[in-house]
Design a protein around this motif. Structure first.
Motif, mmCIF file in Angstrom:
data_model
loop_
_atom_site.group_PDB
_atom_site.id
_atom_site.type_symbol
_atom_site.label_atom_id
_atom_site.label_comp_id
_atom_site.label_asym_id
_atom_site.label_seq_id
_atom_site.Cartn_x
_atom_site.Cartn_y
_atom_site.Cartn_z
ATOM 1 N N ILE A 157 39.655 38.042 -20.978
ATOM 2 C CA ILE A 157 39.939 39.457 -20.890
ATOM 3 C C ILE A 157 40.390 40.312 -22.053
ATOM 4 N N THR A 158 39.652 41.556 -22.642
ATOM 5 C CA THR A 158 40.321 42.315 -23.540
ATOM 6 C C THR A 158 40.425 43.653 -22.944
ATOM 7 N N THR A 159 41.224 44.642 -23.830
ATOM 8 C CA THR A 159 41.329 45.936 -23.400
ATOM 9 C C THR A 159 40.471 46.733 -24.001
ATOM 10 N N ARG A 160 39.427 46.300 -24.867
ATOM 11 C CA ARG A 160 38.352 46.971 -25.436
ATOM 12 C C ARG A 160 37.103 46.206 -24.910
ATOM 13 N N THR A 161 35.981 47.169 -24.951
ATOM 14 C CA THR A 161 34.725 46.583 -24.622
ATOM 15 C C THR A 161 34.125 45.798 -26.045
ATOM 16 N N THR A 162 34.181 44.328 -25.973
ATOM 17 C CA THR A 162 33.782 43.685 -27.289
ATOM 18 C C THR A 162 32.367 43.000 -27.055
ATOM 19 N N GLU A 163 31.617 43.048 -28.076
ATOM 20 C CA GLU A 163 30.296 42.212 -27.956
ATOM 21 C C GLU A 163 30.564 41.216 -27.075
ATOM 22 N N PRO A 164 29.692 41.125 -25.987
ATOM 23 C CA PRO A 164 29.803 39.910 -25.253
ATOM 24 C C PRO A 164 29.347 38.623 -25.987
ATOM 25 N N ARG A 165 28.344 38.672 -27.018
ATOM 26 C CA ARG A 165 28.118 37.339 -27.496
ATOM 27 C C ARG A 165 29.260 36.725 -28.378
ATOM 28 N N ARG A 166 29.996 37.584 -28.987
ATOM 29 C CA ARG A 166 31.141 37.008 -29.563
ATOM 30 C C ARG A 166 32.274 36.296 -28.759
ATOM 31 N N LEU A 167 32.544 36.943 -27.406
ATOM 32 C CA LEU A 167 33.183 36.410 -26.556
ATOM 33 C C LEU A 167 32.630 35.189 -25.834
ATOM 34 N N ALA A 168 31.225 35.324 -25.818
ATOM 35 C CA ALA A 168 30.903 34.211 -25.342
ATOM 36 C C ALA A 168 31.048 32.832 -25.997
ATOM 37 N N ASP A 169 31.011 33.192 -27.540
ATOM 38 C CA ASP A 169 31.258 31.985 -28.232
ATOM 39 C C ASP A 169 32.519 31.206 -27.947
ATOM 40 N N MET A 170 33.624 31.955 -27.993
ATOM 41 C CA MET A 170 34.971 31.672 -27.614
ATOM 42 C C MET A 170 34.956 31.111 -26.304
ATOM 43 N N MET A 171 34.307 31.612 -25.292
ATOM 44 C CA MET A 171 34.196 30.792 -23.897
ATOM 45 C C MET A 171 33.485 29.439 -24.014
ATOM 46 N N GLN A 172 32.386 29.432 -24.867
ATOM 47 C CA GLN A 172 31.634 28.270 -24.919
ATOM 48 C C GLN A 172 32.564 27.198 -25.538
ATOM 49 N N ARG A 173 33.189 27.546 -26.718
ATOM 50 C CA ARG A 173 34.286 26.692 -27.104
ATOM 51 C C ARG A 173 35.330 26.090 -26.111
ATOM 52 N N THR A 174 35.745 26.767 -25.201
ATOM 53 C CA THR A 174 36.463 26.273 -23.949
ATOM 54 C C THR A 174 35.936 25.566 -23.106
ATOM 55 N N MET A 175 34.802 26.064 -22.825
ATOM 56 C CA MET A 175 33.943 25.145 -22.059
ATOM 57 C C MET A 175 33.676 23.686 -22.636
ATOM 58 N N ILE A 176 33.560 23.729 -23.931
ATOM 59 C CA ILE A 176 33.262 22.415 -24.578
ATOM 60 C C ILE A 176 34.487 21.597 -24.482
ATOM 61 N N SER A 177 35.656 22.175 -24.905
ATOM 62 C CA SER A 177 36.889 21.536 -24.966
ATOM 63 C C SER A 177 37.184 21.073 -23.533
ATOM 64 N N THR A 178 37.004 21.878 -22.661
ATOM 65 C CA THR A 178 36.962 21.166 -21.307
ATOM 66 C C THR A 178 36.204 19.979 -20.947
ATOM 67 N N TYR A 179 34.982 20.209 -21.186
ATOM 68 C CA TYR A 179 33.730 19.055 -20.898
ATOM 69 C C TYR A 179 32.947 18.795 -22.213
ATOM 70 N N PRO A 180 33.624 17.813 -23.004
ATOM 71 C CA PRO A 180 32.969 17.326 -24.307
ATOM 72 C C PRO A 180 31.531 16.986 -24.183
ATOM 73 N N LYS A 181 31.027 16.508 -23.091
ATOM 74 C CA LYS A 181 29.787 16.181 -22.504
ATOM 75 C C LYS A 181 28.750 17.306 -23.013
ATOM 76 N N LEU A 182 29.257 18.619 -22.686
ATOM 77 C CA LEU A 182 28.408 19.864 -22.802
ATOM 78 C C LEU A 182 28.234 20.385 -24.256
ATOM 79 N N LYS A 183 28.659 19.383 -25.303
ATOM 80 C CA LYS A 183 28.815 20.051 -26.708
ATOM 81 C C LYS A 183 27.205 20.295 -26.993
ATOM 82 N N GLY A 184 26.882 21.427 -27.535
ATOM 83 C CA GLY A 184 25.492 21.785 -27.941
ATOM 84 C C GLY A 184 24.679 22.370 -27.094
#
Length: 431
Positions: A302-329
């Motif tokens: 979450i952020t207090t300003r509307t940020t480009e979803p793609r940039r935040l998606a990259d961060m969430m993707q890194r979180t997803m991969i750190s949780t599930y390394p099998k999903l890398k790529g």
């Protein structure tokens, strides 16, 4: 184009029909400003009771957070039952939690009574710990059973990791009564039900002004106006300065969701359950399988300003991969954001500004059940059948702090992230 942007829900929308904008003068018993789930629920209950209703929506029905969220339906609020008890006492806190449970039943009842065949429910939710603490989960289950006769179960680490193939996870609470579904299809089904009861809904009809001092209220748009006895303000995170006191009482907080590419075999190596999943961090993630398990819908950040979803998606993707390394790529196919409304006390803003002027907003990321009960208790207040909306009065329209409040909210979120990370690291060292 559906007019809902490139979200998973827009791609899988069952009904793409559009509604006309308001033109000219119309009269009704009640005007609802905002076509999200709170306003729709209130309007449906009022229409069922024989009141004439007009909904004015600036974009399209369910366009905001109501149609962009994770689709999780379960009891509770944005703050904990313990915090609510601290604020208002045990008796009122219990009544409020029972309302949140009722909110889930309202959604279920609408799906059943309206025959929403395009919106199957997937029951069951896992709330997962990222450190070892089975005793606290057991106490939570005991409290919910004792105080609310609400059944929860503790899943041991082995059972959790059998279906969620991640070493990040330990125990979980399993809630069999919670479910996930398609929130935008639900919102649009509510709209159709309102119209079947002669309610009127106008899209692309942003409200530009309100005269609410007299017995007859006048709600104006660019090309028309509605004359009513009661007005419900239900703008959510997109609330503007139409009523400054309301705007000053909430913070618009952006949240983000991503959708992975279709890769059922790879996803099945990581997530082996159709249940809704969330972790226990205060700055945590939530996710679920969609399209029969071929894609993963992952939300968080979450952020207090509307940020480009793609940039935040990259961060969430890194979180997803750190949780599930099998999903890398694994490729992110699309990402989107939406504005939620938060109050500083993290409870919904539900009540009456003055005779005939009602408000229901500020659901803080827990809106699927609380929009339902919020809409219902406001409808009951208008109909005179109950004053349950007064249970929310102690929280009030607290000033959001202006720019300092926005900065404080962002800082609080970053602090939560740091505390969550520190707790995980400490747990890992002592394991």
């Amino acid at each position: 184009m559906t007019g809902y942007g490139d979200t998973y829900y827009a791609r899988t929308l069952a009904d793409t029909s559009q509604r006309a904008s308001l033109e000219g003068v119309v009269s009704a018993d009640v005007a609802v400003v905002g076509g999200g789930l709170a306003g729709l629920t209130a309007a449906l209950d009022l229409a069922r009771a024989g009141r004439s209703v007009v909904i004015l929506e600036a974009e399209r029905v369910g366009w905001g957070a109501s149609g962009r969220n994770g689709g999780f339906v379960g009891p509770g609020y944005a703050t904990s039952h313990t915090n609510i008890t601290r604020m208002v006492g045990s008796e009122r806190a219990q009544a409020l939690h029972r309302l949140s449970i009722e909110g889930v039943s309202i959604v279920e009842g609408n799906i059943d009574s309206l025959g929403m065949t395009d919106n199957p429910r997937v029951y069951g939710k896992m709330s997962v710990l990222r450190y070892h603490d089975p005793d606290s989960l057991a106490r939570q289950c005991e409290t919910m059973k004792r105080e609310f006769d609400y059944g929860l179960e503790v899943m041991p680490t082995e059972a959790v990791r059998n279906v969620l193939r991640s070493q990040k996870y330990h125990q979980a609470i399993y809630d069999p009564a919670s479910f996930h579904f398609h929130p935008l299809n639900y919102a649009r089904s509510l709209a159709k039900a309102i119209e079947s009861l002669n309610g009127r809904i106008f899209e692309k009809s942003r409200v530009t002004g309100c005269d609410v001092e007299g017995a007859e209220k006048i709600v104006r748009t660019e090309r028309g106006e509605v004359r009513v006895r009661d007005v419900i303000l239900a703008g959510g995170g997109y609330t503007d300065d139409l009523v400054p006191r309301l705007r000053r009482s909430m913070l618009p907080i952006a949240t983000y969701v991503l959708l992975t590419e279709a890769a059922p075999e790879r996803i099945a190596e990581a997530v082996r359950t159709p249940l809704a999943i969330s972790d226990n961090r205060r700055a945590g993630d939530y996710y679920r399988l969609v399209d029969g398990g071929s894609r993963l819908l992952w939300g968080g950040r979450i952020t207090t300003r509307t940020t480009e979803p793609r940039r935040l998606a990259d961060m969430m993707q890194r979180t997803m991969i750190s949780t599930y390394p099998k999903l890398k790529g694994m490729r992110v196919e699309t990402a989107w954001s939406g504005l939620m409304a938060y109050a500083r006390h993290l409870m919904p803003l539900i009540g009456q500004l003055r005779p005939g002027v009602w408000y229901v907003l500020g659901f803080g990321g827990r809106g699927m059940n609380t929009t339902a009960i919020g809409g219902r208790v406001i409808a009951e207040g208008i109909l005179g059948t109950s004053d349950r909306y007064r249970l929310y009065e102690p929280f009030g329209l607290v000033w959001n702090g202006g720019p300092f409040g926005v900065a404080a909210a962002q800082l609080t979120y970053w602090t939560y992230q740091a505390m969550d990370l520190a707790k995980e690291r400490q747990a890992a060292r002592t394991a």
